[in-house]
Design an enzyme around this catalytic site. Structure first.
Site, PDB file in Angstrom:
ATOM      1  N   HIS A 122       0.863  -1.195   0.000  1.00 55.62           N
ATOM      2  CA  HIS A 122       0.000   0.000   0.000  1.00 55.62           C
ATOM      3  C   HIS A 122       0.889   1.231   0.000  1.00 55.62           C
ATOM      4  O   HIS A 122       1.850   1.311   0.764  1.00 55.62           O
ATOM      5  CB  HIS A 122      -0.897   0.000   1.245  1.00 55.62           C
ATOM      6  CG  HIS A 122      -1.681   1.269   1.428  1.00 55.62           C
ATOM      7  ND1 HIS A 122      -1.325   2.241   2.340  1.00 55.62           N
ATOM      8  CD2 HIS A 122      -2.787   1.719   0.802  1.00 55.62           C
ATOM      9  CE1 HIS A 122      -2.195   3.225   2.283  1.00 55.62           C
ATOM     10  NE2 HIS A 122      -3.094   2.951   1.355  1.00 55.62           N
ATOM     11  N   HIS A 168       1.761  11.053  -2.399  1.00 58.08           N
ATOM     12  CA  HIS A 168       0.537  10.858  -1.640  1.00 58.08           C
ATOM     13  C   HIS A 168      -0.196  12.182  -1.631  1.00 58.08           C
ATOM     14  O   HIS A 168       0.225  13.122  -0.963  1.00 58.08           O
ATOM     15  CB  HIS A 168       0.865  10.396  -0.215  1.00 58.08           C
ATOM     16  CG  HIS A 168      -0.306   9.804   0.497  1.00 58.08           C
ATOM     17  ND1 HIS A 168      -0.366   9.673   1.862  1.00 58.08           N
ATOM     18  CD2 HIS A 168      -1.474   9.303   0.028  1.00 58.08           C
ATOM     19  CE1 HIS A 168      -1.516   9.106   2.201  1.00 58.08           C
ATOM     20  NE2 HIS A 168      -2.200   8.881   1.105  1.00 58.08           N
TER      21      HIS A 168
END
Length: 588
Positions: A122, A168
């Site tokens: 992830h 991110h």
């Protein structure tokens, strides 16, 4: 002899001896040496077959004998070819010669890809926490070298909107160029395993940048890319058929625009992670914040439905070449309930993503729907958005319901990550573990496995912990205690189905670098296929928190019977050079 300074004028001295063979080892040596001082190669082979359950050829066991003698005595020619008690003990306590599990692929790799648990990362590009760490290709390389087969990349436009970055979104993470990540994936994809690598893309791009990504993918990977002939597949090829291939998984471009209303905002939850102590808290049976049943957290965007302020532009056109590179289509039907989204379609295979809380909520009423869905389709589970420090959730609930892609922060830490490492030590560490038959079976009335059923005990594992060694080589003399040798104890238990989970503890052995416990534990197992043997060693500290001294997790289904040398790992999952335990495994 080791000495510890107590004060300026006084030292305590402790004798440091070599690891002595435990009584069981001495008895076995007596038996298989016919009461003599040496064990012949033939008797050694008989021991391997009868006690260890190892099927070795005449040449193989003779080679082992010669290698043991060479390693112990550092000479190439021997006057004898028999083993003494110390040679025999050396063999048993060697992680090289006598490991607890095999190192080769041992499962059928010819079933469809959805029939396997897949080692899944992830936010694979993050070097640390989820909010402010650097983005880099280095953690991607580390993950691939560990055997991870699913790499996630969040792709965004750069400030001038003419190139693609990995970062991110909506955080302070520093970006890395997409092309750098792709080149590193190509270079390291098959270093640890020949089986396919899946790149999941969380796409925040305009159509022109999607076209640019398509060019990057095609140019970087070339024939390595697996592109289905049809837009959607009815059944997926096998890992064996896809050896050496790269697969792209994301949502088709036209579908992003359909989720604008659901994902036009992002609210951060600033609650503290629950796994923030030194090793990660003891694995619990429940996650917190069970407040959602849909495809995403109420305060977090879904990772399949990645849409931002670029969404209006996505409505204008598609990027056909980009779309045709997608091997595993992600997303869920628009405007449906989760139960509807879990319906199996005969003419297509797709991937659905659920947050850890959404999965847990779904298991309360939709457990059999999840299992039926995952018999053909892919289910990906991802960490809740508040795991800012890259901690992880309990993976077992996903595996018990057939989820192939239980996505973890591989740069994180803690006991849950140790379980992930343990699961994927299975099958030679190739990154694919075949799902147990009970998760794939369909009964005569179309019934499937129900995780809530009361299950009978199907197998019992007996574990004996003899002794440990190696800390004196890998740690400084005063690492654990300034004034005396360490006081070690071991914790041994099972992670798996809720009814199987338990942890037990040995006595504390005081002032000894080579603790000898010789304690036996019995574990009845209802779902042995998914059980992991957990082993931890700690150093008792009367005044402070006990010190960590090593851990491992091993798939019970792959444990070799008999007396085995079990290597231990540090908090991050890196193997110690010397630290190991001597243990015995028996199934009754």
């Amino acid at each position: 002899m080791g000495s510890y300074r107590v004060c300026v004028c006084f030292q305590r001295r402790f004798k440091v001896a070599e690891a002595e063979p435990p009584s069981d080892v001495k008895e076995l040596f007596q038996k298989y040496s016919d009461g003599g001082a040496h064990m012949t190669p033939d008797n050694f082979r008989r021991f391997l077959a009868e006690v260890q359950g190892d099927d070795v050829s005449l040449i193989e066991h003779q080679n082992v004998v010669e290698q043991v003698l060479h390693k112990r005595h550092h000479i190439t020619k021997f006057a004898r070819h028999n083993l003494t008690l110390d040679d025999f003990h050396y063999f048993l306590f060697s992680t090289e010669f006598n490991p607890p599990i095999g190192s080769k692929v041992n499962q059928d790799m010819s079933a469809p890809l959805s029939h396997y648990f897949i080692y899944t990362g992830h936010n694979s590009y993050l070097t640390g926490n989820q909010l402010s760490s650097d983005c880099s290709d280095v953690p991607i390389i580390k993950a691939l070298n560990r055997g991870v087969r699913v790499v996630e990349l969040d792709i965004w436009p750069n400030s001038t909107k003419d190139d693609v970055l990995v970062l991110h979104g909506r955080t302070l993470t520093t970006p890395v160029e997409l092309i750098k990540c792709l080149k590193s994936i190509k270079e390291h994809a098959f270093a640890a395993s020949p089986y396919p690598v899946i790149i999941t893309l969380e796409d925040h791009l305009t159509p022109d940048l999607q076209a640019k990504v398509a060019q990057m993918l095609t140019k970087t990977f070339g024939d390595m890319l697996f592109c289905p002939n049809h837009e959607t597949l009815k059944e997926f090829p096998s890992p064996e058929e896809l050896k050496g291939r790269i697969l792209i998984s994301t949502k088709p471009p036209k579908e992003y625009a359909e989720t604008v209303k659901e994902n036009n905002s992002f609210k951060s939850e600033k609650s503290k992670d629950s796994d923030d102590d030194e090793w990660g808290k003891e694995v619990s049976t429940k996650n917190q914040n069970e407040n959602d049943v849909g495809d995403s957290d109420p305060n977090q965007h879904s990772e399949d439905d990645a849409v931002d302020d670029l969404a209006p532009e996505l409505c204008s056109s598609e990027a056909p070449s980009y779309k045709h590179l997608i091997a595993i289509h992600a997303g869920k039907p628009k405007g449906t309930t989760l139960k509807d989204a879990l319906k199996v379609e005969n003419d297509k295979v797709r991937r659905l993503s659920l947050s850890e809380q959404a999965l847990e909520k779904a298991t309360e009423s939709l457990g059999t729907d999840l299992i039926r869905f995952t018999q053909k389709n892919f289910l990906r589970v991802y960490p809740k958005g508040t795991r800012f420090n890259s901690s992880n959730y309990k993976p077992m609930i996903g595996w018990m319901h057939g989820a192939q892609m239980v996505a973890f922060n591989m740069q994180g830490y803690g006991r849950n990550l140790w379980l992930m490492h343990g699961m994927f030590r299975s099958n030679g560490g190739c990154g694919y573990v075949k799902k147990p038959e009970f998760l794939m079976n369909v009964g005569p009335n179309n019934e499937v496995f129900n995780p809530k059923d009361d299950l009978p005990v199907r197998k019992t594992l007996k574990v004996k912990v003899y002794l440990g060694d190696g800390w004196r080589m890998d740690f400084k003399q005063t690492h654990f205690d300034t004034y005396s040798p360490p006081d070690f104890y071991a914790r041994v238990g099972i992670a798996g189905a809720p009814a199987d989970q338990i942890m037990k503890k040995t006595k504390i052995i005081e002032d000894n670098w080579i603790p000898t416990w010789e304690e036996e534990f019995t574990f009845p197992l209802r779902v042995p296929e998914l059980a992991l043997l957990r082993v931890e060693v700690h150093e008792y500290d009367m005044s402070e928190t006990d010190d960590f001294a090593g851990q491992t997790c091993l798939p019970v289904a792959e444990l070799k019977q008999g007396i085995r040398a079990v290597p231990l790992y540090d908090r991050k999952g890196e193997k110690y050079n010397s630290v190991r335990l001597l243990m015995r495994f028996e199934f009754i």
